[in-house]
Design a protein around this motif. Structure first.
Motif, PDB file in Angstrom:
ATOM      1  N   THR A 194     -15.824  -2.350  13.698  1.00 19.22           N
ATOM      2  CA  THR A 194     -16.487  -3.346  12.852  1.00 19.22           C
ATOM      3  C   THR A 194     -16.237  -4.748  13.376  1.00 19.22           C
ATOM      4  O   THR A 194     -17.164  -5.550  13.536  1.00 19.22           O
ATOM      5  N   LEU A 197     -18.058  -5.383  16.692  1.00 15.72           N
ATOM      6  CA  LEU A 197     -19.493  -5.615  16.540  1.00 15.72           C
ATOM      7  C   LEU A 197     -19.763  -7.008  15.987  1.00 15.72           C
ATOM      8  O   LEU A 197     -20.649  -7.729  16.468  1.00 15.72           O
ATOM      9  N   ARG A 201     -21.607  -9.963  18.078  1.00 17.53           N
ATOM     10  CA  ARG A 201     -22.812 -10.619  17.551  1.00 17.53           C
ATOM     11  C   ARG A 201     -22.624 -12.124  17.455  1.00 17.53           C
ATOM     12  O   ARG A 201     -23.537 -12.899  17.775  1.00 17.53           O
ATOM     13  N   ILE A 254     -28.641  -6.507  20.865  1.00 15.23           N
ATOM     14  CA  ILE A 254     -27.752  -6.475  19.704  1.00 15.23           C
ATOM     15  C   ILE A 254     -28.227  -5.441  18.690  1.00 15.23           C
ATOM     16  O   ILE A 254     -27.426  -4.796  18.013  1.00 15.23           O
ATOM     17  N   VAL A 255     -29.541  -5.216  18.593  1.00 14.82           N
ATOM     18  CA  VAL A 255     -30.070  -4.191  17.692  1.00 14.82           C
ATOM     19  C   VAL A 255     -29.684  -2.804  18.191  1.00 14.82           C
ATOM     20  O   VAL A 255     -29.274  -1.934  17.410  1.00 14.82           O
ATOM     21  N   TYR A 258     -26.008  -2.173  17.492  1.00 13.59           N
ATOM     22  CA  TYR A 258     -25.757  -1.891  16.077  1.00 13.59           C
ATOM     23  C   TYR A 258     -26.183  -0.462  15.721  1.00 13.59           C
ATOM     24  O   TYR A 258     -25.503   0.212  14.941  1.00 13.59           O
ATOM     25  N   THR A 261     -23.441   1.869  16.675  1.00 12.47           N
ATOM     26  CA  THR A 261     -22.124   1.647  16.072  1.00 12.47           C
ATOM     27  C   THR A 261     -22.191   1.453  14.562  1.00 12.47           C
ATOM     28  O   THR A 261     -21.189   1.076  13.957  1.00 12.47           O
ATOM     29  N   SER A 262     -23.345   1.713  13.956  1.00 14.74           N
ATOM     30  CA  SER A 262     -23.516   1.445  12.525  1.00 14.74           C
ATOM     31  C   SER A 262     -22.580   2.296  11.667  1.00 14.74           C
ATOM     32  O   SER A 262     -22.071   1.829  10.642  1.00 14.74           O
ATOM     33  N   PHE A 265     -19.174   0.828  11.833  1.00 14.10           N
ATOM     34  CA  PHE A 265     -19.236  -0.486  11.201  1.00 14.10           C
ATOM     35  C   PHE A 265     -19.138  -0.366   9.685  1.00 14.10           C
ATOM     36  O   PHE A 265     -18.343  -1.055   9.035  1.00 14.10           O
TER      37      PHE A 265
END
Length: 280
Positions: A194, A197, A201, A254-255, A258, A261-262, A265
């Protein structure tokens, strides 16, 4: 049911307000510049122009700008992970004089944003120590500005880990630091994902500081600065179509990160917030 329906409608409204600018930029990247200059709220272009991406790619040094953005983002992420994992471990496990006061100051500064007020003294300091000619100064300054939030998250997650593991490690002869990297660090993977990321970002989206630090050196510009410069590449008018095309390209990495790794996160954010809600 009425309350639930109202809540769903409210969340849909918030999602629409959040996504509308992004969707407008994506569709705007396919429009002619004249159509964008006329304004309006129409999303779909009158005519799809794919050459915007080709022209933006050639006018901006995307390969170099992307490399610089990756260097800044990875650098900020690495510095943040090392500093916050250690600080969170110390605040959660070590007892020392003034610990709670120091931690309270960190938490208080989560809500303070001095922004560009500190930009001039930071730049002058970088010039004094001759760090303004590299991206290292941007990485260190950008990493330092978000430490309070990340320490808050890591300490909250640390409090969910049983202290019996520390006691067992001490019996086996581990020192305070050995407990950190042999026992605790492997268990911090969700919150470190988390934090990684969020810090990646933050480094990727950094704009003001790289803009100031790269004024005299175009090759040091990251994507955020390079894409903005596309607006001034038109023939006497602002080239919004090229800037929108460049911005669309710049948000893809970056999308993608994510998406992969969502899961980590969300699990890290949930665990840290649940514990912090009762520990503050």
């Amino acid at each position: 049911k009425i309350v639930r329906a109202l809540l769903v409608l409210f969340l849909i409204l918030i999602a629409a307000l959040t996504l509308y600018p992004l969707i407008y930029i994506v569709f705007g990247s396919f429009k002619e510049n004249a159509e964008l200059l006329r304004g309006g709220t129409k999303l779909l272009p009158e005519k799809f122009i794919l050459d915007n991406y080709k022209e933006a790619w050639h006018k901006a040094n995307f390969a170099r700008y992307t490399f610089n953005s990756i260097m800044i983002s990875v650098g900020v992420m690495v510095v943040t992970l090392i500093a916050t994992s250690m600080a969170g471990y110390v605040f959660a496990r070590k007892n020392f004089r003034g610990k709670e006061l120091l931690y309270s100051l960190f938490v208080a500064f989560m809500f303070v944003n001095v922004g560009s007020v500190t930009l001039r003294p930071l730049f002058e300091l970088a010039v004094k120590v001759k760090m303004n000619t590299s991206l290292l100064s941007v990485i260190l300054i950008a990493a330092g500005t978000g430490q309070a939030t990340y320490i808050f998250l890591v300490r909250g997650f640390m409090n969910t880990i049983s202290k019996e593991l520390d006691d067992a490690a001490k019996i086996d002869g581990c020192t305070f630091f050995q407990i950190y990297y042999k026992v605790i660090l492997p268990l911090l993977k969700p919150i470190l994902a988390t934090t990684g990321l969020l810090s990646f970002r933050a480094g990727w989206n950094e704009y003001i500081m790289p803009l100031v630090f790269t004024m005299s050196n175009e090759k040091m510009r990251p994507l955020t600065v390079g894409v903005t410069m596309l607006k001034n590449s038109g023939d006497g008018t602002a080239a919004w179509n090229l800037m929108f095309a460049g911005a669309t390209i710049s948000i893809i990495p970056i999308v993608v990160i994510y998406i992969f790794t969502s899961k980590q996160f969300m699990s890290g954010m949930t665990a840290a917030n649940i514990d912090n809600s009762g520990s503050i």
